[in-house]
Design a protein around this motif. Sequence first.
Motif, PDB file in Angstrom:
ATOM      1  N   ILE A  57      34.030  26.847  51.070  1.00 28.97           N
ATOM      2  CA  ILE A  57      35.163  27.770  50.973  1.00 28.97           C
ATOM      3  C   ILE A  57      35.887  27.569  49.642  1.00 28.97           C
ATOM      4  CG2 ILE A  57      37.407  28.397  51.973  1.00 28.97           C
ATOM      5  CD1 ILE A  57      35.006  29.401  53.612  1.00 28.97           C
ATOM      6  N   SER A  58      36.002  26.341  49.207  1.00 31.40           N
ATOM      7  CA  SER A  58      36.637  26.059  47.925  1.00 31.40           C
ATOM      8  C   SER A  58      35.846  26.682  46.772  1.00 31.40           C
ATOM      9  CB  SER A  58      36.755  24.546  47.728  1.00 31.40           C
ATOM     10  OG  SER A  58      37.288  24.255  46.466  1.00 31.40           O
ATOM     11  N   VAL A  59      34.539  26.546  46.825  1.00 31.13           N
ATOM     12  CA  VAL A  59      33.687  27.160  45.796  1.00 31.13           C
ATOM     13  C   VAL A  59      33.797  28.683  45.878  1.00 31.13           C
ATOM     14  CG1 VAL A  59      31.286  27.466  45.047  1.00 31.13           C
ATOM     15  CG2 VAL A  59      32.127  25.189  45.657  1.00 31.13           C
ATOM     16  N   ALA A  60      33.784  29.227  47.084  1.00 33.36           N
ATOM     17  CA  ALA A  60      33.928  30.679  47.254  1.00 33.36           C
ATOM     18  C   ALA A  60      35.266  31.146  46.689  1.00 33.36           C
ATOM     19  CB  ALA A  60      33.813  31.052  48.728  1.00 33.36           C
ATOM     20  N   ARG A  61      36.281  30.354  46.881  1.00 34.30           N
ATOM     21  CA  ARG A  61      37.605  30.689  46.339  1.00 34.30           C
ATOM     22  C   ARG A  61      37.553  30.822  44.819  1.00 34.30           C
ATOM     23  NH1 ARG A  61      42.538  27.307  45.367  1.00 34.30           N
ATOM     24  NH2 ARG A  61      44.271  28.737  45.629  1.00 34.30           N
ATOM     25  N   GLY A  62      36.842  29.920  44.175  1.00 29.33           N
ATOM     26  CA  GLY A  62      36.670  30.008  42.729  1.00 29.33           C
ATOM     27  C   GLY A  62      35.923  31.267  42.320  1.00 29.33           C
ATOM     28  N   HIS A  63      34.904  31.625  43.070  1.00 27.51           N
ATOM     29  CA  HIS A  63      34.157  32.846  42.767  1.00 27.51           C
ATOM     30  C   HIS A  63      35.006  34.092  43.032  1.00 27.51           C
ATOM     31  CE1 HIS A  63      30.412  31.008  41.609  1.00 27.51           C
ATOM     32  NE2 HIS A  63      30.431  30.243  42.686  1.00 27.51           N
ATOM     33  N   VAL A  64      35.875  34.035  44.013  1.00 27.97           N
ATOM     34  CA  VAL A  64      36.814  35.143  44.261  1.00 27.97           C
ATOM     35  C   VAL A  64      37.740  35.306  43.060  1.00 27.97           C
ATOM     36  CG1 VAL A  64      38.844  35.804  45.646  1.00 27.97           C
ATOM     37  CG2 VAL A  64      36.723  35.100  46.776  1.00 27.97           C
ATOM     38  N   ARG A  65      38.267  34.193  42.547  1.00 23.44           N
ATOM     39  CA  ARG A  65      39.131  34.256  41.357  1.00 23.44           C
ATOM     40  C   ARG A  65      38.376  34.847  40.169  1.00 23.44           C
ATOM     41  NH1 ARG A  65      40.984  29.028  43.043  1.00 23.44           N
ATOM     42  NH2 ARG A  65      39.586  28.129  41.488  1.00 23.44           N
ATOM     43  N   ASN A  66      37.132  34.431  39.986  1.00 31.22           N
ATOM     44  CA  ASN A  66      36.319  34.988  38.903  1.00 31.22           C
ATOM     45  C   ASN A  66      36.128  36.489  39.079  1.00 31.22           C
ATOM     46  OD1 ASN A  66      36.040  32.485  37.746  1.00 31.22           O
ATOM     47  ND2 ASN A  66      33.998  32.119  38.599  1.00 31.22           N
ATOM     48  N   HIS A  67      35.918  36.908  40.306  1.00 28.38           N
ATOM     49  CA  HIS A  67      35.751  38.338  40.594  1.00 28.38           C
ATOM     50  C   HIS A  67      37.025  39.111  40.230  1.00 28.38           C
ATOM     51  CE1 HIS A  67      34.370  41.940  42.664  1.00 28.38           C
ATOM     52  NE2 HIS A  67      35.553  41.986  43.236  1.00 28.38           N
ATOM     53  N   HIS A  68      38.173  38.580  40.621  1.00 25.48           N
ATOM     54  CA  HIS A  68      39.445  39.244  40.304  1.00 25.48           C
ATOM     55  C   HIS A  68      39.691  39.277  38.794  1.00 25.48           C
ATOM     56  CE1 HIS A  68      40.742  40.083  44.323  1.00 25.48           C
ATOM     57  NE2 HIS A  68      40.597  38.815  44.689  1.00 25.48           N
ATOM     58  N   ARG A  69      39.361  38.193  38.104  1.00 25.85           N
ATOM     59  CA  ARG A  69      39.496  38.167  36.644  1.00 25.85           C
ATOM     60  C   ARG A  69      38.621  39.234  36.005  1.00 25.85           C
ATOM     61  NH1 ARG A  69      40.155  32.728  36.808  1.00 25.85           N
ATOM     62  NH2 ARG A  69      37.933  32.347  36.826  1.00 25.85           N
ATOM     63  N   SER A  70      37.425  39.348  36.504  1.00 22.65           N
ATOM     64  CA  SER A  70      36.497  40.347  35.982  1.00 22.65           C
ATOM     65  C   SER A  70      37.039  41.761  36.208  1.00 22.65           C
ATOM     66  CB  SER A  70      35.141  40.189  36.668  1.00 22.65           C
ATOM     67  OG  SER A  70      34.252  41.184  36.255  1.00 22.65           O
ATOM     68  N   LEU A  71      37.613  41.999  37.368  1.00 22.54           N
ATOM     69  CA  LEU A  71      38.208  43.312  37.644  1.00 22.54           C
ATOM     70  C   LEU A  71      39.377  43.594  36.717  1.00 22.54           C
ATOM     71  CD1 LEU A  71      38.201  43.474  41.560  1.00 22.54           C
ATOM     72  CD2 LEU A  71      36.675  44.657  39.954  1.00 22.54           C
ATOM     73  N   ARG A  72      40.204  42.574  36.455  1.00 26.66           N
ATOM     74  CA  ARG A  72      41.340  42.768  35.545  1.00 26.66           C
ATOM     75  C   ARG A  72      40.861  43.067  34.135  1.00 26.66           C
ATOM     76  NH1 ARG A  72      43.473  38.524  38.520  1.00 26.66           N
ATOM     77  NH2 ARG A  72      42.915  37.014  36.913  1.00 26.66           N
ATOM     78  N   ARG A  73      39.832  42.348  33.686  1.00 29.10           N
ATOM     79  CA  ARG A  73      39.293  42.612  32.345  1.00 29.10           C
ATOM     80  C   ARG A  73      38.736  44.023  32.265  1.00 29.10           C
ATOM     81  NH1 ARG A  73      37.273  37.202  32.612  1.00 29.10           N
ATOM     82  NH2 ARG A  73      35.308  38.027  33.352  1.00 29.10           N
ATOM     83  N   ARG A  74      38.039  44.430  33.293  1.00 27.91           N
ATOM     84  CA  ARG A  74      37.459  45.780  33.295  1.00 27.91           C
ATOM     85  C   ARG A  74      38.564  46.834  33.304  1.00 27.91           C
ATOM     86  NH1 ARG A  74      32.579  48.339  36.722  1.00 27.91           N
ATOM     87  NH2 ARG A  74      32.992  50.476  36.116  1.00 27.91           N
ATOM     88  N   ALA A  75      39.589  46.624  34.120  1.00 29.59           N
ATOM     89  CA  ALA A  75      40.700  47.581  34.159  1.00 29.59           C
ATOM     90  C   ALA A  75      41.407  47.630  32.811  1.00 29.59           C
ATOM     91  CB  ALA A  75      41.682  47.211  35.268  1.00 29.59           C
ATOM     92  N   GLY A  76      41.575  46.473  32.180  1.00 31.97           N
ATOM     93  CA  GLY A  76      42.198  46.441  30.860  1.00 31.97           C
ATOM     94  C   GLY A  76      41.374  47.183  29.831  1.00 31.97           C
ATOM     95  N   LEU A  77      40.055  46.988  29.878  1.00 32.04           N
ATOM     96  CA  LEU A  77      39.169  47.686  28.958  1.00 32.04           C
ATOM     97  C   LEU A  77      39.224  49.186  29.205  1.00 32.04           C
ATOM     98  CD1 LEU A  77      37.015  47.695  26.761  1.00 32.04           C
ATOM     99  CD2 LEU A  77      35.301  47.283  28.541  1.00 32.04           C
ATOM    100  N   GLU A  78      39.210  49.590  30.463  1.00 30.34           N
ATOM    101  CA  GLU A  78      39.296  51.017  30.777  1.00 30.34           C
ATOM    102  C   GLU A  78      40.622  51.603  30.298  1.00 30.34           C
ATOM    103  OE1 GLU A  78      38.505  51.197  34.972  1.00 30.34           O
ATOM    104  OE2 GLU A  78      36.337  50.948  34.681  1.00 30.34           O
TER     105      GLU A  78
END
Length: 169
Positions: A57-78
């Motif tokens: 779950i801790s590792v999954a939490r890190g991957h969730v954070r990475n996913h959210h970061r990726s979404l923010r970067r994509r939204a910023g780029l858009e």
Amino acid sequence: MDADQFEACWHAHIRRVVAYAERHVGRDASYDVAASTFLTAWRTWETIPSEPLPWLISVARGHVRNHHRSLRRRAGLEQRLELLDTSAATGADTGVTATERAEALRVLAAMPEQDREALLLVAWEGLTTEQAAEVLGCRPGTLRMRLHRARARIESTSSNPLPLSRSVQ
């Protein structure tokens, strides 16, 4: 690495890892998070504690954070692309094709903010390097370096010259 132990861990915990991820990233992305989590487990199997669920779950939490970061970067780029597209729509050069314009916007949006702003102040706003440096609060030499990096990036990422301004090429 004991593949049987890993498989047993996967069968015992995959549903809970997917459920955790789904609560945080939605159904579609939850499978990607779970897959990344178990890939991390596979790669670091020797370090996993005897009770793996909290660790997973801790590792999954890190991957969730990475996913959210990726979404923010994509939204910023858009958002940057949209802003650049809006400002480019007011340009006077009607000879630019739609594909050239899209390429220019893509390259501009991918540039570091400081380099892009330096380039746009000189190319689109028509400021001198001294004026643009004053606007950005830096020395003219610093601004010239930013322009150099921006031009180099344009040349390295595009086969066609970008429709910015003759002063930039």
